[in-house]
Scaffold this active site. Sequence first.
Site, PDB file in Angstrom:
ATOM      1  N   GLU B  42       0.864  -1.177   0.000  1.00  9.90           N
ATOM      2  CA  GLU B  42       0.000   0.000   0.000  1.00  9.90           C
ATOM      3  C   GLU B  42       0.900   1.225   0.000  1.00  9.90           C
ATOM      4  O   GLU B  42       1.758   1.364   0.860  1.00  9.90           O
ATOM      5  CB  GLU B  42      -0.865   0.043   1.266  1.00  9.90           C
ATOM      6  N   ASP B  53      -6.305   8.491  10.451  1.00 11.50           N
ATOM      7  CA  ASP B  53      -4.965   8.108  10.883  1.00 11.50           C
ATOM      8  C   ASP B  53      -4.614   8.612  12.273  1.00 11.50           C
ATOM      9  O   ASP B  53      -4.967   9.724  12.662  1.00 11.50           O
ATOM     10  CB  ASP B  53      -3.922   8.626   9.889  1.00 11.50           C
ATOM     11  N   TYR B 165     -10.933  -4.538   2.698  1.00  9.17           N
ATOM     12  CA  TYR B 165     -10.101  -4.149   3.832  1.00  9.17           C
ATOM     13  C   TYR B 165     -10.983  -4.145   5.071  1.00  9.17           C
ATOM     14  O   TYR B 165     -11.888  -3.331   5.177  1.00  9.17           O
ATOM     15  CB  TYR B 165      -9.528  -2.751   3.570  1.00  9.17           C
TER      16      TYR B 165
END
Lengths: 365, 249
Positions: B42, B53, B165
Amino acid sequence: MKEIGSILSGETLAPPDARGRFGEYGGRFVPETLIPALDELTRAWTAARADAAYKVELAVLLETYAGRPTPLFRAERLARELGLKGRVYLKREDLLHTGAHKLNNTLGQVLLARRMGKRRVIAETGAGQHGVATATVCALLGLECIVYMGELDVARQAPNVSRMQLLGAEVRPVTAGSRTLKDAMNEAIRDWVTNVRTTYYCIGSAAGPHPYPVMVRELQKVIGEEIARQAQDAEGRLPDAVVACVGGGSNAIGALHRFVREPSQDDEGQLGESHSISAGLDYPGVGPEHAWLKESGRASYTTCTDAAALEAFSALARAEGIIPALESAHALSAALAEAGRARLILVNLSGRGDKDLGTILEALK
Amino acid sequence: MSRLSDAFPKGRTALVCYVMGGDGDTAALLQAVDEAGADVIELGLPFSDPIADGPVLQAAATRALFSGATVRGVLATAGKLRLRAPVVAMGYMNPVERMGAAAFAKCLRDSGLCGAIIPDLPMEEAQPLRDALSAQGLDLVPLVAPTTPAERATAIARTARGFVYYVSVTGVTGARASLPEDLEKRLAELRAVSPVPVAVGFGISRPEQAAALKGKADGIVVGTALVKTAHESGVKAAADFVRSLRAVL
């Protein structure tokens, strides 16, 4: 109170659609983790909006706690001193409890949070007005309150930080990025992603993922409803222009929604146009409904220099004994420019200026 | 099947490694991670407001942007390399919107990438980008979260290309001391309905955590721990870390 109680009644006539889209704008651009929470919020909001018990509780608090309806005041001396042809009215949101229009929204949202069984409320704040308004209602309802605020803003707006702390809220300075409102909002979203099952995120602007923009508008539109009624009482008609400042856009959408949902070319010519101006807030975005209103030509958007805003600020303080927030002074400046030609101008005085005294005194030197 | 799907080997749990583009010597790091045995890479596209994040990847993105990294520049760096593992971009929607979905898709393809993962692009908003990527033969990898109801997870998996994912924890990226108790159950449910492989990420930082998930998912993603190792101890240490993860899978 009956009139306040009617603010959430009736259908939502304007957009958004079911996905929260205003034309090409709006929608949801947040992590998947939050989508079920936003669905839950949409369901809870839809149910509350239709529930008499919720609406009555909100209406009572708006009247007996917040101080609604706020007055409509004709700024006669100001108009005379500036030699304006038009008549200028001020919608006095600065007289609302905590000193700005923000409380309309936080009362509705924090009541909703309690209704949803969420005991922990988080918020982002820039200048601190939304943080104070959220902390205030959390104190009133006995909920935990955490406010994210950029480190720069914490330093610039120390009195509001103290107010939030006195109200029992925890203020968390955000050191990431530009250390202002944008970063405070990012950090609040990260908190929400992490604590989504127990936490209510109370957004202060008519922005963020659906349903926030429409929810904030519905809770703020009481401003415009009152303006329409009070203008009828005072002048027997609606204003030619309603002027408000736009940061994220919650006071503007609240003041304007009542008017933009009318056909913009009314045969009877009741309404010329709506004006909004940039408050120059430290936020690089604007609510999706404003983007849509601008594109569809249903409201016009202009900018105003700091110097012009300061001039309007000083004029209002001297002529009428009112110290407006810097954001509201921007709207006033545009309104005064408009009052040279239009007959009846209404400006939404969204907040009082106490929080800005340091900045203003510095700038007036 | 796509090149991304094919990179998940039968009978072994794949290792998916995250590298922040523009943070340090990206070319050297990509090459080292590839040689150390990553099955999929990735490539993080640095963004100013990465709401999914944690602090480590936020800091890495800030370093990358501060040193002048751009989406096109990061992709061009990857495009010059001959990597064994397929590379998928991971970035936020705002820069993609700014560039335009079609231009972004073309840029990915010109750089030899296989697709994109966009954590702030939920199912309801995804179709325009999915179509633009598909027109270039590229995959849009969707995310499923612990809060996603089963029915919705099935609907998301149906739109998936390349892989799905699965976000292991409610929260942002970054190391966790432990993973949720129902993780294995959620993974099994998702694998049962997904037509493509399921990779699990967020919070996996140590070989023993990776080992515990061996066989429970089609792949595991390691991001924060790898970015931190590369930044603090260099490319060679990062490659050693990748080998240590690969050894337990």
